[in-house]
Structure formats: structure tokens, C-alpha cells
Design an enzyme around this catalytic site. Structure first.
Site, short mmCIF file in Angstrom:
data_model
loop_
_atom_site.label_atom_id
_atom_site.label_comp_id
_atom_site.label_asym_id
_atom_site.label_seq_id
_atom_site.Cartn_x
_atom_site.Cartn_y
_atom_site.Cartn_z
N CYS A 75 0.76 -1.18 0.07
CA CYS A 75 -0.06 -0.11 -0.15
C CYS A 75 0.84 1.11 -0.12
O CYS A 75 1.64 1.48 0.93
CB CYS A 75 -0.81 -0.08 1.12
SG CYS A 75 -1.96 1.38 1.42
N HIS A 161 -2.15 -5.19 -10.43
CA HIS A 161 -2.62 -4.26 -10.69
C HIS A 161 -3.15 -4.47 -12.28
O HIS A 161 -2.10 -4.88 -13.25
CB HIS A 161 -1.91 -2.85 -10.77
CG HIS A 161 -1.90 -2.25 -9.41
ND1 HIS A 161 -2.68 -1.38 -9.02
CD2 HIS A 161 -1.11 -2.58 -8.41
CE1 HIS A 161 -2.28 -1.06 -7.78
NE2 HIS A 161 -1.43 -1.76 -7.16
N GLU A 210 -10.17 -0.33 -6.34
CA GLU A 210 -9.26 -0.97 -5.65
C GLU A 210 -9.87 -2.38 -5.13
O GLU A 210 -11.14 -2.36 -4.81
CB GLU A 210 -8.78 -0.54 -4.17
CG GLU A 210 -7.68 0.79 -4.65
CD GLU A 210 -7.05 1.22 -3.46
OE1 GLU A 210 -7.04 0.35 -2.30
OE2 GLU A 210 -6.51 2.34 -3.11
N CYS A 219 -4.52 6.16 -5.08
CA CYS A 219 -3.88 4.54 -4.88
C CYS A 219 -2.33 4.92 -5.23
O CYS A 219 -2.19 5.08 -6.43
CB CYS A 219 -4.48 3.69 -5.69
SG CYS A 219 -4.00 2.14 -5.43
N GLY A 222 -1.27 1.82 -7.56
CA GLY A 222 -1.94 1.84 -8.47
C GLY A 222 -1.25 2.90 -9.61
O GLY A 222 -1.13 3.01 -10.62
N1 API Z 1 -4.36 2.24 -1.44
C1 API Z 1 -3.14 1.28 -1.65
C2 API Z 1 -3.39 0.18 -2.22
C3 API Z 1 -4.02 -1.02 -1.52
C4 API Z 1 -4.06 -2.19 -2.14
C5 API Z 1 -5.08 -2.95 -1.96
N2 API Z 1 -6.45 -2.44 -2.50
C6 API Z 1 -4.83 -4.30 -2.60
O1 API Z 1 -5.73 -5.24 -2.35
O2 API Z 1 -4.06 -4.52 -3.20
C7 API Z 1 -2.11 2.27 -2.15
O3 API Z 1 -2.00 3.30 -1.97
O4 API Z 1 -1.23 1.76 -2.92
#
Ligand code: API
Length: 277
Positions: A75, A161, A210, A219, A222
Site C-alpha cells: 500500500c 494491478h 481497488e 492509490c 496504482g
Molecule cells: N491504496 C493502496 C493500495 C492498496 C492495495 C489494496 N487495495 C490491494 O488489494 O492490493 C495504495 O496506496 O497503494
């Protein structure tokens, strides 16, 4: 028991941060879901746990749980908040930290202006790294989604991703295509879905649906995945400014096995104590 926590966010991607060095607790997945609820709980996209390291060359163990209670590998916005938190809580005197995550090691550096610079490790594109069911690695794949062909790129930042290029993020089908890809059999461990609008080789706009949280205001991983896929396709060039709904990140990547470097803010909102039943 009462659990101490700090509410934080990185560009509106919001977190409950819990120090499990100074206090002891075990949070079951249904407790995490309840705490994540924005009406019956505290409300957050992810829960971040600060734990002692298990590896000798690491300063902390950094654990991440989505709002649905599932533990995940990485994250990026959370990593910046993690760094601010452990320094503010005086859990370390360092301003450059090595932390272990399920997705691999990260290096976090808090600049004097409070922005945090994170070495997110090298992006990986091999389908098996996500996992993604495809015969070969390629800068662009074609997938049948609900009977329609869809071109997408894939990358792992420790977490999976998919990146879809769109003309206009504001009208992108985030709420329909996001869930459709989540449940697609080609992503056996689901996927975070980025919708990328290219403004120039050094600037994109991005929205992310997400895994385990739905669309968030930002994200970090992301943004890393979108920039890595764009540079690999030759349509972006480092550095890249990524504008998300919650604000802006700066991404730098020299390609190949070089690490992706992400720089951005981390904010504390409030401290609290919550009863754990
Ligand atoms: N918000 C997070 C990503 C969380 C990833 C999560 N949603 C997953 O299942 O991989 C970020 O800033 O990278």
C-alpha cells in the site's frame, strides 16, 4: 480492551494506523470489516499495523488489510503514512526506514518538508507475478470482459494491478468495469484496476477501483503500476506527475529492474481509542 489508533490519509486514501509495538491486540477479519465501516465503525480504506520486524535488516514490519478484512501485499499511500506515524510516535529516531511487507521490502524517507519518498521496489510485468492468466508477458493484453474485448496492461507492485488507458477519467466506467475485472477468472487473486488518461509523456490523470475497498481517492501502488506500464509502452517518460482525485504524486522510474520512486504527502487527522469486543 481499548485499542489506541491514529486516523491518517495519503491524498484522501484513508487509514486506521495501529501501533502493535506499544500495545498488544489481535484483530479478526470481521472486526476489521466492522471498524472499516463508515457508519458503524471508524471508516477507512485500509488498516495499517506497525509491528516489530521479523528480519534482522528491517526496522519494522508493515502489515496492510483492506476494508474487506483481507491482508494484502502493499500500500503506497499507506507507506508514507507509516513513516510519518513511527517517527511522530517516537518509535524510531531514523528518518530513513526499511520496512518488510508481504510484497517485499520498502525504503521510506521523510524529507524535511514532511513529504515522504518511497522506494517501492521494481515493477514486475510477468503474468505469474500478479497472478494473471496469460500465455505471455506483453505491454498490452486483450481480454474478453462481459463479451467485449478490452486492452489492458498488467503490473505487480507486490499487489496486482490492471491498467486501462481511457480518453477521459471523469467519464471512465470505473463502477462497472472495476468490479467486472475484479471477478474476472483471469485474475485468480482479484486485481486493482487503474483508469489512466495520458495528458503528456510526463503527466497523467488516474482513478483506481481497488481490490477490497472499491474506488478510492488515491492509490499509490496504482499510480506506480500505471506509470510503469506507460513507460514500458513508450507513451510515458520519467518523471511522471500523477493527478488523482485526492491530489498529486510524483513518480520516477529508470526502467528495467530499477526501483519505482514515489513521492507525496502523509497527513494525520485524529487520534482515538476504540473498544475491541
Ligand atoms: N491504496 C493502496 C493500495 C492498496 C492495495 C489494496 N487495495 C490491494 O488489494 O492490493 C495504495 O496506496 O497503494
Amino acid at each position: 480492551m481499548l485499542l489506541n489508533f491514529t486516523k491518517m490519509h495519503g491524498l484522501g486514501n484513508d487509514f486506521m494506523v495501529v501501533d502493535l509495538i506499544s500495545q498488544r491486540a489481535y484483530l479478526r477479519d470481521e472486526q476489521i470489516r466492522r471498524l472499516a465501516d463508515r457508519h458503524f465503525g471508524i471508516g477507512f480504506d485500509q488498516l495499517l499495523l506497525v509491528e516489530p520486524p521479523r528480519q534482522p535488516d528491517m526496522d519494522f514490519r508493515y502489515r496492510i488489510f483492506n476494508a474487506d478484512g483481507g491482508e494484502v501485499e502493499n500500500c503506497g499511500n499507506g507507506a508514507r503514512c507509516f513513516a510519518r506515524f513511527v517517527i511522530d510516535q517516537r518509535l524510531t529516531h531514523k528518518r530513513e526506514l526499511r520496512v518488510e511487507t508481504l510484497g517485499g521490502p520498502l525504503t521510506l524517507k521523510v524529507d524535511p518538508d514532511g513529504r515522504v519518498r518511497v522506494d517501492m521496489g521494481a515493477p514486475r510485468f510477468a503474468p505469474a507475478a500478479l497472478p494473471f492468466s496469460a500465455e505471455h508477458d506483453a505491454p498490452l493484453h486483450e481480454l474478453q470482459v462481459d463479451g467485449q474485448p478490452l486492452a489492458l496492461s498488467v503490473a505487480s507492485m507486490g499487489n496486482p494491478h490492471a491498467v486501462i488507458e481511457v480518453e477521459d477519467v471523469d467519464s471512465a466506467p470505473v463502477e462497472t468495469l472495476g468490479p467486472a475485472l475484479q471477478r474476472h477468472p483471469s485474475f485468480p487473486r482479484q486485481v486493482n484496476v487503474g483508469f489512466m488518461q495520458i495528458e503528456s509523456p510526463h503527466a497523467i490523470r488516474l482513478r483506481v477501483y481497488e481490490r477490497g475497498a472499491g474506488e478510492t481517492l488515491a492509490c499509490g501502488t496504482g499510480a506506480c503500476a500505471a506509470v510503469a506500464c506507460g513507460i514500458r509502452r513508450g507513451v510515458l517518460a520519467s518523471p511522471v506527475e500523477v493527478t488523482l482525485r485526492g491530489g498529486r504524486l510524483t513518480l520516477e522510474w529508470a526502467g528495467g529492474d530499477a526501483p519505482m520512486i514515489m513521492t507525496g504527502p502523509a497527513e494525520r487527522v485524529f487520534e482515538g481509542r476504540v473498544p475491541l469486543s
